[in-house]
Design an enzyme around this catalytic site. Structure first.
Site, PDB file in Angstrom:
ATOM      1  N   GLU A 148       2.754  -2.066 -10.999  1.00  0.00           N
ATOM      2  CA  GLU A 148       2.033  -1.889  -9.733  1.00  0.00           C
ATOM      3  C   GLU A 148       0.725  -2.671  -9.678  1.00  0.00           C
ATOM      4  O   GLU A 148      -0.129  -2.520 -10.555  1.00  0.00           O
ATOM      5  CB  GLU A 148       1.732  -0.400  -9.555  1.00  0.00           C
ATOM      6  CG  GLU A 148       0.921  -0.060  -8.319  1.00  0.00           C
ATOM      7  CD  GLU A 148       0.579   1.424  -8.249  1.00  0.00           C
ATOM      8  OE1 GLU A 148       0.257   1.897  -7.159  1.00  0.00           O
ATOM      9  OE2 GLU A 148       0.646   2.118  -9.295  1.00  0.00           O
ATOM     10  N   GLU A 247       1.099   8.663  -1.261  1.00  0.00           N
ATOM     11  CA  GLU A 247       0.044   8.628  -2.271  1.00  0.00           C
ATOM     12  C   GLU A 247      -1.293   8.369  -1.586  1.00  0.00           C
ATOM     13  O   GLU A 247      -1.895   7.305  -1.726  1.00  0.00           O
ATOM     14  CB  GLU A 247       0.342   7.555  -3.333  1.00  0.00           C
ATOM     15  CG  GLU A 247      -0.495   7.751  -4.593  1.00  0.00           C
ATOM     16  CD  GLU A 247      -0.339   6.624  -5.594  1.00  0.00           C
ATOM     17  OE1 GLU A 247      -0.011   6.920  -6.753  1.00  0.00           O
ATOM     18  OE2 GLU A 247      -0.537   5.450  -5.222  1.00  0.00           O
TER      19      GLU A 247
END
Length: 266
Positions: A148, A247
């Site tokens: 990520e 998120e």
């Protein structure tokens, strides 16, 4: 739309093990977590408590992070951190075991900050080796390691999708593993100035996971200016079939107001 609630950043007013049930009560059937323990190898009782919280809530664990160190203190992963490489490797079997028992197949490995006194070349070599080891470790349960790009961490070297994809290509070239994929967090990419539309057009079919938050503020969808709905829809059109990870930061009382409105509009 198949959403999964990140219970490490949402519902934080509740104790950690109560959050899966709260997500279920809010109408969601899936959750994901950052590493929920203080150490890479927690006790059997700690692991069992976490797994029971997921099972008792009746939700599916769709994503779990490897140990990323002290996140509140600024750590962003152990993968490329030479002094903690063994700690990361010790974490792999624990993560895979939880995944196997709970049917989770996606595991986010935060790459790690640049470390003073260590060369970038050494860190990247260790990072590639550890990603390959992690990929092999979760391959036995059909798992995927996610990599990520992250914002807000000055020493974190992966800022754009291209940064992460270069690491993924290196891991595949050096080890032959094919189960390391890009985690496309649209918030992080946008904040870092990446061309999110281009990333979607070129790579959506190969995304390992998508996460969302709005910008500015990293709040719920609709609190900022990012065209999250359009980006998700386009990713689906181009072949992405996985969950959408929620998120973002939002108080429990209003955390899912946008989702309630979305459901009512269907």
């Amino acid at each position: 739309m198949t959403y999964t609630v990140n219970c490490s950043i949402l519902l934080t007013e509740l104790p950690l093990l109560e959050r899966p049930a709260a997500a279920k009560a809010a109408g969601f059937d899936a959750v994901e977590f950052w590493w929920p323990f203080e150490t890479s190898v927690p006790s059997d009782a700690q692991v069992t408590g976490f797994e029971n919280a997921i099972k008792d809530a009746g939700v599916q664990l769709t994503g779990l992070n490897f140990n990323a160190g002290n996140m509140p203190g600024g750590d962003r992963g152990l993968v490329s951190w030479p002094a903690r490489s063994a700690e990361f490797q010790d974490n792999i079997d624990v993560v895979a075991g939880i995944g196997e028992r709970l049917g989770c197949k996606a595991f986010n490995a935060l790459y790690g900050n640049r470390v003073d006194g260590e060369s970038a070349e050494k860190q990247d070599a260790i990072g590639a080796e550890n990603l390959a080891t992690a990929a092999a470790g979760v391959a036995r349960i059909g798992g995927t390691v996610l990599l990520e790009p992250v914002s807000g961490a000055p020493k974190y070297p992966l800022l754009t999708a291209e940064d992460a994809l270069k690491v993924i290509a290196r891991v595949k070239a050096e080890s032959g593993v094919g189960n390391v994929k890009l985690l496309a967090d649209f918030y992080h990419l946008a904040v870092n100035g990446d061309d999110v539309e281009s990333v979607i057009e070129n790579h959506a079919k190969d995304f390992g996971h998508i996460q969302i938050a709005d910008n500015p503020g990293r709040g719920a969808p609709g609190t900022g200016t990012l065209p999250l709905g359009e980006w998700i829809a386009r990713s689906r059109e181009l072949g992405y079939t996985g969950h959408i990870g929620l998120e973002y930061k939002e108080p429990q009382e209003t955390a899912f107001s946008w989702a309630i409105r979305e459901r009512a509009a269907r």
